[in-house]
Design a protein around this motif. Structure first.
Motif, PDB file in Angstrom:
ATOM      1  N   GLU A   1       5.457   3.209  -6.930  1.00 32.06           N
ATOM      2  CA  GLU A   1       4.333   3.260  -8.459  1.00 32.06           C
ATOM      3  C   GLU A   1       3.430   2.101  -7.517  1.00 32.06           C
ATOM      4  O   GLU A   1       2.469   2.565  -8.262  1.00 32.06           O
ATOM      5  CB  GLU A   1       5.107   1.611  -8.691  1.00 32.06           C
ATOM      6  CG  GLU A   1       5.948   2.352 -10.086  1.00 32.06           C
ATOM      7  CD  GLU A   1       7.199   0.653 -10.467  1.00 32.06           C
ATOM      8  OE1 GLU A   1       5.975   0.112 -10.832  1.00 32.06           O
ATOM      9  OE2 GLU A   1       7.909   0.967 -10.711  1.00 32.06           O
ATOM     10  N   ARG A   2       3.412   1.896  -6.382  1.00 33.41           N
ATOM     11  CA  ARG A   2       2.768   1.514  -5.672  1.00 33.41           C
ATOM     12  C   ARG A   2       1.041   2.246  -5.127  1.00 33.41           C
ATOM     13  O   ARG A   2       0.133   2.368  -5.245  1.00 33.41           O
ATOM     14  CB  ARG A   2       2.556   0.116  -4.512  1.00 33.41           C
ATOM     15  CG  ARG A   2       1.578  -0.289  -3.966  1.00 33.41           C
ATOM     16  CD  ARG A   2       0.585  -1.557  -4.785  1.00 33.41           C
ATOM     17  NE  ARG A   2      -0.519  -1.898  -4.060  1.00 33.41           N
ATOM     18  CZ  ARG A   2      -1.229  -1.920  -4.007  1.00 33.41           C
ATOM     19  NH1 ARG A   2      -2.419  -1.765  -5.755  1.00 33.41           N
ATOM     20  NH2 ARG A   2      -3.003  -2.152  -3.475  1.00 33.41           N
ATOM     21  N   LEU A   3       2.020   3.414  -5.076  1.00 32.80           N
ATOM     22  CA  LEU A   3       1.946   4.419  -4.081  1.00 32.80           C
ATOM     23  C   LEU A   3       1.059   5.383  -4.884  1.00 32.80           C
ATOM     24  O   LEU A   3       0.093   6.047  -5.010  1.00 32.80           O
ATOM     25  CB  LEU A   3       2.340   5.283  -3.392  1.00 32.80           C
ATOM     26  CG  LEU A   3       2.958   4.978  -1.572  1.00 32.80           C
ATOM     27  CD1 LEU A   3       4.179   5.429  -1.478  1.00 32.80           C
ATOM     28  CD2 LEU A   3       1.999   4.470  -1.031  1.00 32.80           C
ATOM     29  N   ARG A   4       1.211   5.551  -6.141  1.00 33.44           N
ATOM     30  CA  ARG A   4       0.950   6.474  -7.392  1.00 33.44           C
ATOM     31  C   ARG A   4      -0.332   5.314  -7.793  1.00 33.44           C
ATOM     32  O   ARG A   4      -1.417   5.616  -8.483  1.00 33.44           O
ATOM     33  CB  ARG A   4       1.661   6.662  -8.584  1.00 33.44           C
ATOM     34  CG  ARG A   4       2.172   7.640  -8.500  1.00 33.44           C
ATOM     35  CD  ARG A   4       3.864   7.941  -9.467  1.00 33.44           C
ATOM     36  NE  ARG A   4       4.165   6.995 -10.364  1.00 33.44           N
ATOM     37  CZ  ARG A   4       5.111   6.799  -9.491  1.00 33.44           C
ATOM     38  NH1 ARG A   4       6.470   7.735  -9.409  1.00 33.44           N
ATOM     39  NH2 ARG A   4       6.219   5.346 -10.395  1.00 33.44           N
ATOM     40  N   ALA A   5      -0.340   4.036  -8.043  1.00 32.88           N
ATOM     41  CA  ALA A   5      -1.241   3.208  -8.567  1.00 32.88           C
ATOM     42  C   ALA A   5      -2.995   3.350  -7.538  1.00 32.88           C
ATOM     43  O   ALA A   5      -3.919   4.080  -7.813  1.00 32.88           O
ATOM     44  CB  ALA A   5      -1.194   1.817  -8.526  1.00 32.88           C
ATOM     45  N   LEU A   6      -2.611   3.708  -6.324  1.00 30.25           N
ATOM     46  CA  LEU A   6      -3.434   3.452  -4.924  1.00 30.25           C
ATOM     47  C   LEU A   6      -4.341   4.978  -5.122  1.00 30.25           C
ATOM     48  O   LEU A   6      -5.485   5.287  -4.975  1.00 30.25           O
ATOM     49  CB  LEU A   6      -2.710   3.293  -3.942  1.00 30.25           C
ATOM     50  CG  LEU A   6      -2.865   1.711  -3.364  1.00 30.25           C
ATOM     51  CD1 LEU A   6      -1.901   1.573  -1.981  1.00 30.25           C
ATOM     52  CD2 LEU A   6      -3.934   0.988  -3.124  1.00 30.25           C
ATOM     53  N   LYS A   7      -3.483   6.080  -5.445  1.00 31.28           N
ATOM     54  CA  LYS A   7      -3.667   7.033  -5.095  1.00 31.28           C
ATOM     55  C   LYS A   7      -4.613   7.076  -6.194  1.00 31.28           C
ATOM     56  O   LYS A   7      -6.241   8.130  -6.328  1.00 31.28           O
ATOM     57  CB  LYS A   7      -2.957   8.441  -5.311  1.00 31.28           C
ATOM     58  CG  LYS A   7      -2.498  10.154  -5.154  1.00 31.28           C
ATOM     59  CD  LYS A   7      -1.367   9.986  -5.518  1.00 31.28           C
ATOM     60  CE  LYS A   7      -2.212  12.590  -5.216  1.00 31.28           C
ATOM     61  NZ  LYS A   7      -3.119  12.688  -6.389  1.00 31.28           N
TER      62      LYS A   7
ATOM     63  N   GLN B   1      -6.798   5.183  -7.957  1.00 36.30           N
ATOM     64  CA  GLN B   1      -7.872   4.178  -7.854  1.00 36.30           C
ATOM     65  C   GLN B   1      -8.774   5.226  -6.758  1.00 36.30           C
ATOM     66  O   GLN B   1      -9.681   5.699  -6.915  1.00 36.30           O
ATOM     67  CB  GLN B   1      -7.919   3.241  -7.150  1.00 36.30           C
ATOM     68  CG  GLN B   1      -6.795   2.330  -7.744  1.00 36.30           C
ATOM     69  CD  GLN B   1      -6.437   0.648  -6.842  1.00 36.30           C
ATOM     70  OE1 GLN B   1      -6.629   0.039  -5.618  1.00 36.30           O
ATOM     71  NE2 GLN B   1      -6.169  -0.142  -7.742  1.00 36.30           N
ATOM     72  N   THR B   2      -8.154   6.004  -5.898  1.00 35.84           N
ATOM     73  CA  THR B   2      -8.893   6.744  -4.991  1.00 35.84           C
ATOM     74  C   THR B   2      -9.341   8.519  -5.960  1.00 35.84           C
ATOM     75  O   THR B   2     -10.779   8.566  -6.016  1.00 35.84           O
ATOM     76  CB  THR B   2      -8.169   7.207  -3.326  1.00 35.84           C
ATOM     77  OG1 THR B   2      -7.143   8.054  -4.543  1.00 35.84           O
ATOM     78  CG2 THR B   2      -7.233   6.353  -2.946  1.00 35.84           C
ATOM     79  N   ASP B   3      -8.430   8.430  -6.941  1.00 33.49           N
ATOM     80  CA  ASP B   3      -9.223   9.389  -7.833  1.00 33.49           C
ATOM     81  C   ASP B   3     -10.515   9.297  -8.393  1.00 33.49           C
ATOM     82  O   ASP B   3     -10.425  10.590  -9.114  1.00 33.49           O
ATOM     83  CB  ASP B   3      -8.082   9.971  -8.145  1.00 33.49           C
ATOM     84  CG  ASP B   3      -7.341  11.086  -7.272  1.00 33.49           C
ATOM     85  OD1 ASP B   3      -7.010  11.359  -5.946  1.00 33.49           O
ATOM     86  OD2 ASP B   3      -5.771  10.784  -8.044  1.00 33.49           O
TER      87      ASP B   3
END
Length: 113
Positions: A102-108, A110-112
């Protein structure tokens, strides 16, 4: 509890070696002589003997002598204990992986943006 943990450490250490896992796999078919166990491995008899000592110390095999034959038998109790330990912790590990995902999806996300 410390003694049980130490026994578990010995079991996992024994399982860490691919030759010892191969020996245990062969023993699933039933009791076998040391000579038959050694046959598929390209290592010396003394090396096989050392592997068997580690497995015996971990309680994963039982060795018996009958005349000139040395037979090894698989003992599953330590494997059952190791499996139970993994099962007890699997839920926590899966939860942590889910949170990481979930954290990685959230970070991705943010970068998108």
């Amino acid at each position: 509890m410390a003694d049980a943990h130490d026994e578990l450490s010995v079991v996992f250490q024994a399982l860490a070696d691919p030759t010892r896992r191969g020996i245990l796999s062969r023993l699933r078919e039933g009791p076998t002589t040391v000579g038959d166990l050694a046959e598929p491995f390209a290592i010396s008899r003394p090396a096989i003997s050392q592997h068997l000592k580690v497995l015996e110390r971990a309680g994963l095999i039982e060795r018996t002598a009958n005349a000139q034959w040395r037979t090894c038998t698989l003992r599953t109790e330590p494997l059952d204990e190791a499996s139970a330990w993994v099962d007890r912790h699997r839920g926590e590990w899966n939860e942590r992986f889910d949170l990481l995902s979930e954290r990685l999806r959230a970070l991705k996300g943010q970068t998108d943006a």
